[in-house]
Write an enzyme that holds these catalytic residues in place. Structure first.
Site, PDB file in Angstrom:
ATOM      1  N   LYS A 217       0.837  -1.191   0.000  1.00 20.02           N
ATOM      2  CA  LYS A 217       0.000   0.000   0.000  1.00 20.02           C
ATOM      3  C   LYS A 217       0.875   1.245   0.000  1.00 20.02           C
ATOM      4  CE  LYS A 217      -3.932  -2.230   0.262  1.00 20.02           C
ATOM      5  NZ  LYS A 217      -5.049  -2.078  -0.691  1.00 20.02           N
ATOM      6  N   ASP A 245      -0.491   0.134  -4.479  1.00 18.60           N
ATOM      7  CA  ASP A 245      -1.922   0.425  -4.422  1.00 18.60           C
ATOM      8  C   ASP A 245      -2.139   1.680  -3.592  1.00 18.60           C
ATOM      9  OD1 ASP A 245      -4.650   0.450  -4.197  1.00 18.60           O
ATOM     10  OD2 ASP A 245      -4.840  -1.552  -3.337  1.00 18.60           O
ATOM     11  N   GLU A 271      -2.161   0.817  -8.579  1.00 16.33           N
ATOM     12  CA  GLU A 271      -3.580   0.497  -8.468  1.00 16.33           C
ATOM     13  C   GLU A 271      -4.338   1.661  -7.851  1.00 16.33           C
ATOM     14  OE1 GLU A 271      -6.161  -2.835  -5.983  1.00 16.33           O
ATOM     15  OE2 GLU A 271      -4.132  -3.288  -6.699  1.00 16.33           O
ATOM     16  N   GLU A 303     -11.702  -2.261  -8.355  1.00 12.43           N
ATOM     17  CA  GLU A 303     -12.279  -2.942  -7.194  1.00 12.43           C
ATOM     18  C   GLU A 303     -13.499  -2.232  -6.638  1.00 12.43           C
ATOM     19  OE1 GLU A 303     -10.204  -2.065  -3.078  1.00 12.43           O
ATOM     20  OE2 GLU A 303      -8.676  -2.503  -4.567  1.00 12.43           O
ATOM     21  N   ASP A 326     -14.381  -7.021  -9.026  1.00  9.81           N
ATOM     22  CA  ASP A 326     -14.671  -7.421  -7.654  1.00  9.81           C
ATOM     23  C   ASP A 326     -15.958  -8.241  -7.669  1.00  9.81           C
ATOM     24  OD1 ASP A 326     -14.084  -6.581  -4.547  1.00  9.81           O
ATOM     25  OD2 ASP A 326     -16.227  -6.793  -4.935  1.00  9.81           O
ATOM     26  N   HIS A 353      -9.758  -8.330  -7.812  1.00 10.49           N
ATOM     27  CA  HIS A 353      -9.507  -7.853  -6.460  1.00 10.49           C
ATOM     28  C   HIS A 353     -10.006  -8.895  -5.461  1.00 10.49           C
ATOM     29  CE1 HIS A 353     -11.353  -5.712  -2.869  1.00 10.49           C
ATOM     30  NE2 HIS A 353     -10.077  -5.434  -2.744  1.00 10.49           N
TER      31      HIS A 353
END
Length: 433
Positions: A217, A245, A271, A303, A326, A353
């Site tokens: 992240k 992400d 992402e 997602e 998703d 995701h």
């Protein structure tokens, strides 16, 4: 003839916030599921859910109850005779559509119900969902898709051609997945709330366990992002894939500047670099990162894309290099089918995701079906994996050497253990006392 007698809705929440599990630039909460059980007059119970993050469960549970009259009392054969029409009866509920349309809480509640119907259908057929879908005729699959508002990007005839082509070599692709599993990457190493020593230890452990693709992240302090990326690269070396992400936190110019700085760590993708609905912003970021020297970086998102129309625009605008569907954000399996088919037409690989509560269990079926019948090329395809909460499901995911193993139990792998429902139901479960 199986008839659905009732729709039971459970507010199930897991206390994940305290340990930082699931923490990113936007979210830190208790992973939760609006869990739906379709009680029938037959031997099977259909299980479905949508994933939320704490108090959001109160809204999605209420929305499922508000929509449940479209399902209760109907037979399974009635719902499957006109699958696109059934989904449309939920998304076009005249008194609830205004709250969307086809987005947000209503869309997610629709997904929970639709997923439960597909689980019931697969259990009744005695097959895992991926197999049920892969073995359906082209006409049956096309009938599942609502082409309204996407026919300028994908027509029923084009969808049929893609699915017919997917029949060629499907047995060989199935044998390949059965033998070696389906490619995956892990996000468990890089949650934003983890301290550096935990990130280092988890990256080292993941590499030792065979993972050669990992995600971290980003989107906090840029210096922290750089430091954590360096830690992970030191542990895994230059060759494994490292995805990043940002969970929508950046503005467009911020995203470009941040990725210019992070390019030294050769990110495989960035992402959700900006707001999930900003199609043109994603397109601009993609043009910028495509030119970064020494990196394979591409833009990935999806997602929290609300519906097939957002995906259509992302593809038409050439805004993404990776599509991330998703299983629960959109209106269930039927809408995911539309998204997979559009991605195939535009030549964009799908990397679903996962994580959360049960998302890994669901999306493995979608990814395997996509490879067997739609995309037909494994290169560029991966499924996200997060190593928590699987113990609460009766048919949990299985992995080996960084790859998903083929699910073999009938259904959508969505059935939660009764003891877990009791323990973690909110607010009365023992875990919350």
């Amino acid at each position: 003839m199986t008839r659905i007698l009732s729709v039971d809705v459970h507010d199930v929440r897991f206390p994940t916030a305290a340990a930082g599990d699931g923490s990113d630039a936007i979210n830190r909460g208790d992973y939760s599921a609006t869990y739906v059980e379709l009680r029938t007059d037959g031997p099977h119970v259909g299980a479905g859910f949508t994933f939320t993050n704490g108090r959001g469960n109160e809204l999605t549970c209420a929305a499922v109850r508000a929509l449940s009259h479209h399902v209760a009392g109907r037979t399974l054969s009635e719902l499957t005779a006109d699958p696109a029409g059934f989904v449309r009866s939920l998304t076009a509920d005249v008194q609830l559509r205004w709250l969307g349309p086809e987005k947000g809480v209503i869309q997610m509640a629709t997904g929970a119900l639709v997923n439960a119907v597909w689980d019931l259908r697969a259990k009744s057929a005695g097959a895992p969902l991926w197999q049920l879908l892969a073995e359906m005729s082209t006409d049956e699959l096309v009938a599942c898709v609502d082409f309204h508002h996407i026919s300028d990007a994908l027509t029923p005839a084009e969808a049929a051609a893609i699915l017919d082509k997917g029949l060629t070599g499907m047995a060989d692709r199935l044998a390949e997945v059965a033998r070696g599993g389906f490619p995956s990457y892990t996000t468990s190493v890089g949650w934003l709330g983890y301290p550096d020593d935990k990130v280092r230890a988890l990256a080292r452990q993941a590499y030792a366990e065979g993972w050669r693709a990992m995600k971290m992240k980003v989107g906090g302090d840029l210096a922290d992002d750089v430091r954590r990326a360096r830690i992970i690269r030191e542990e895994i070396g230059p060759d494994p894939l490292l995805m990043m992400d940002a969970n929508q936190v950046w503005d467009v110019d911020e995203a470009i500047a941040a990725m210019t700085r992070l390019a030294e760590f050769d990110p495989y993708w960035i992402e959700e670099p900006t707001h999930s609905d900003d199609v043109l912003g994603h397109a601009r970021i993609r043009r910028a990162v495509d030119g970064l020297p020494g990196t394979r970086c591409r833009v990935a998102t999806g997602e929290v894309a609300a519906n097939r129309v957002i995906f259509k625009q992302l593809l038409q605008a050439e805004a993404i290099g990776v599509m991330q569907v998703d299983a629960c954000r959109v209106a269930g399996v039927n809408e995911v089918l539309a998204e997979l088919l559009m991605a195939a037409k535009f030549g964009v690989p799908v990397c679903p995701h996962a994580g959360g509560v049960g998302l890994c269990e669901l999306v493995q079926h979608l990814a395997i079906f996509d490879y067997l019948r739609v995309g037909t090329a494994l290169e560029g395809r991966m499924v996200e994996y997060v190593d928590h909460l699987h113990e609460h499901f009766e048919d949990p995911v299985r992995t080996r050497d960084g790859r998903y193993l083929l699910p073999d139990q009938p259904g959508y792998s969505s059935t939660m253990r009764p003891a877990s429902i009791v323990e973690f139901s909110f607010p009365g479960g023992p875990a919350w006392q």
